[in-house]
Scaffold this active site. Structure first.
Site, PDB file in Angstrom:
ATOM      1  N   LYS A  57      26.543  33.340  40.573  1.00 30.32           N
ATOM      2  CA  LYS A  57      27.744  33.407  39.735  1.00 30.32           C
ATOM      3  C   LYS A  57      28.046  32.040  39.109  1.00 30.32           C
ATOM      4  O   LYS A  57      28.357  31.947  37.924  1.00 30.32           O
ATOM      5  CB  LYS A  57      28.931  33.916  40.555  1.00 30.32           C
ATOM      6  CG  LYS A  57      28.794  35.391  40.925  1.00 30.32           C
ATOM      7  CD  LYS A  57      29.850  35.900  41.912  1.00 30.32           C
ATOM      8  CE  LYS A  57      29.513  37.329  42.330  1.00 30.32           C
ATOM      9  NZ  LYS A  57      30.499  37.970  43.201  1.00 30.32           N
ATOM     10  N   GLN A 101      34.835  36.040  47.366  1.00 30.95           N
ATOM     11  CA  GLN A 101      33.621  36.790  47.689  1.00 30.95           C
ATOM     12  C   GLN A 101      33.829  37.626  48.951  1.00 30.95           C
ATOM     13  O   GLN A 101      34.283  37.117  49.979  1.00 30.95           O
ATOM     14  CB  GLN A 101      32.441  35.803  47.862  1.00 30.95           C
ATOM     15  CG  GLN A 101      31.095  36.467  48.075  1.00 30.95           C
ATOM     16  CD  GLN A 101      30.593  37.268  46.865  1.00 30.95           C
ATOM     17  OE1 GLN A 101      30.989  37.014  45.731  1.00 30.95           O
ATOM     18  NE2 GLN A 101      29.736  38.232  47.095  1.00 30.95           N
ATOM     19  N   ASP A 124      37.590  40.346  39.552  1.00 29.52           N
ATOM     20  CA  ASP A 124      36.853  41.464  40.146  1.00 29.52           C
ATOM     21  C   ASP A 124      37.529  42.806  39.849  1.00 29.52           C
ATOM     22  O   ASP A 124      36.940  43.851  40.073  1.00 29.52           O
ATOM     23  CB  ASP A 124      36.796  41.311  41.676  1.00 29.52           C
ATOM     24  CG  ASP A 124      35.676  40.391  42.139  1.00 29.52           C
ATOM     25  OD1 ASP A 124      34.551  40.532  41.621  1.00 29.52           O
ATOM     26  OD2 ASP A 124      35.933  39.543  43.016  1.00 29.52           O
TER      27      ASP A 124
END
Ligand code: GUN
Length: 298
Positions: A57, A101, A124
């Site tokens: 990422k 995460q 997200d």
């Protein structure tokens, strides 16, 4: 049964196109005197899989001109500490996006952390407000993996309207939001969601024009479960032991690729299918979050 080989959906190439368009948007922002979008990534613990995803990422963000920082915490970090960090990131006007995460250690309540994120910074699209907006078809951030799958279908010219999409897997990250997006007006698929308790699974998957495998079990979808000519999207990333590889494992999807590619019309590889799209669409969310931040700061 056909014996022709399915067309490979090149997620790596399509994701590169998406990133190129993000990069040119970022450059236009800079040319207009605005700052680069900024993404804060929160990584907890030492899980090698999570660390590797997070590295990917950062690398992809840097390629398109999005700035990032990495906030790494030991496995033992407390929920309170983490909530305090999120509060600080939420308030910082220089930070556009926040990504925590997953999975989190078991002593931390995932939902509590996700719900603490500012919805406008939730790249997200995991926050309940964003999930609700998605379900209502309102504009806003879209969850990266499902949005990446829709983009793959669109760019490969795979019709969704009136088609039967069968999703195997009911996770909050993939199955549930994807079902929602596939049935939205304009996409117009008829959607069935299957899971570990589904009876007669193969009977249902064989009805799919579009079959999405998101269960996390290596080679779970076999040729007998696929209708000839179906488009097969493989979301799985499974590590299976492989002594012939230097690192001792290889990555494989939820679909038995060799046999299913002999019967499907389209198929995504693993790696190089859905994975790169997830990252690209998360970066697109960071760019959108930067626009929200601008509106916020006037
Ligand atoms: N863990 C596995 N997939 C994801 C994802 O898309 N986002 C985050 N934050 N964590 C994950």
């Amino acid at each position: 049964m056909t014996t022709e080989t399915a067309t490979l959906i090149d997620g790596k190439a399509i994701a590169a196109d998406v990133r190129a368009s993000i990069k040119s948007d970022v450059e236009a922002r800079l040319a207009a005197g605005k700052r680069a979008p900024f993404l804060s990534v929160v990584l907890i613990g030492e899980d090698p899989g999570s660390a590797s995803y997070v590295r990917g990422k950062h690398r992809a963000a840097s390629e398109v001109g999005i700035k990032t920082d990495n906030l790494a915490f030991p496995e033992t970090v407390s929920e309170e500490e983490l909530l305090a960090v999120i509060d600080r990131l939420n308030r910082d006007p220089e930070i556009d996006g926040i990504l925590v995460q997953l999975p989190l250690p078991s002593h931390i309540d995932d939902q509590k952390i996700i719900s603490a994120l500012s919805p406008a910074k939730d790249v997200d699209c995991f926050h309940p407000e964003n999930v609700g907006r998605l379900m209502l078809g309102l504009p806003g951030l879209k969850p990266a993996t499902p949005a990446g799958i829709l983009e793959l279908l669109k760019r490969s010219g795979i019709e969704t309207s009136g088609k039967h999409a069968v999703i195997v897997g009911r996770s909050n990250i993939v199955g549930k939001p994807l079902a929602n997006m596939l049935m939205q007006k304009g996409v117009d698929a008829t959607v069935t969601v299957c899971h570990s308790r589904t009876a007669n699974l193969a009977e249902i998957t064989r009805q799919a024009d579009i079959l999405v495998a998101a269960i996390g079990k290596a080679d779970f979808i076999t040729a007998d479960m696929v209708k000839p000519g179906a488009a097969v999207i493989d979301v799985g990333i499974n590590r299976v032991e492989d002594a012939s590889r230097e690192r001792g494992y290889r990555l494989t999807g939820d679909v038995a690729f060799d046999e299913v590619s002999g019967i499907a019309s389209y198929i995504t590889p693993v790696p190089g299918g859905v994975g790169p799209m997830t990252i690209a669409l998360m970066l697109k969310n960071t760019l959108i979050a930067a626009r929200f931040q601008e509106q916020e700061s006037g």
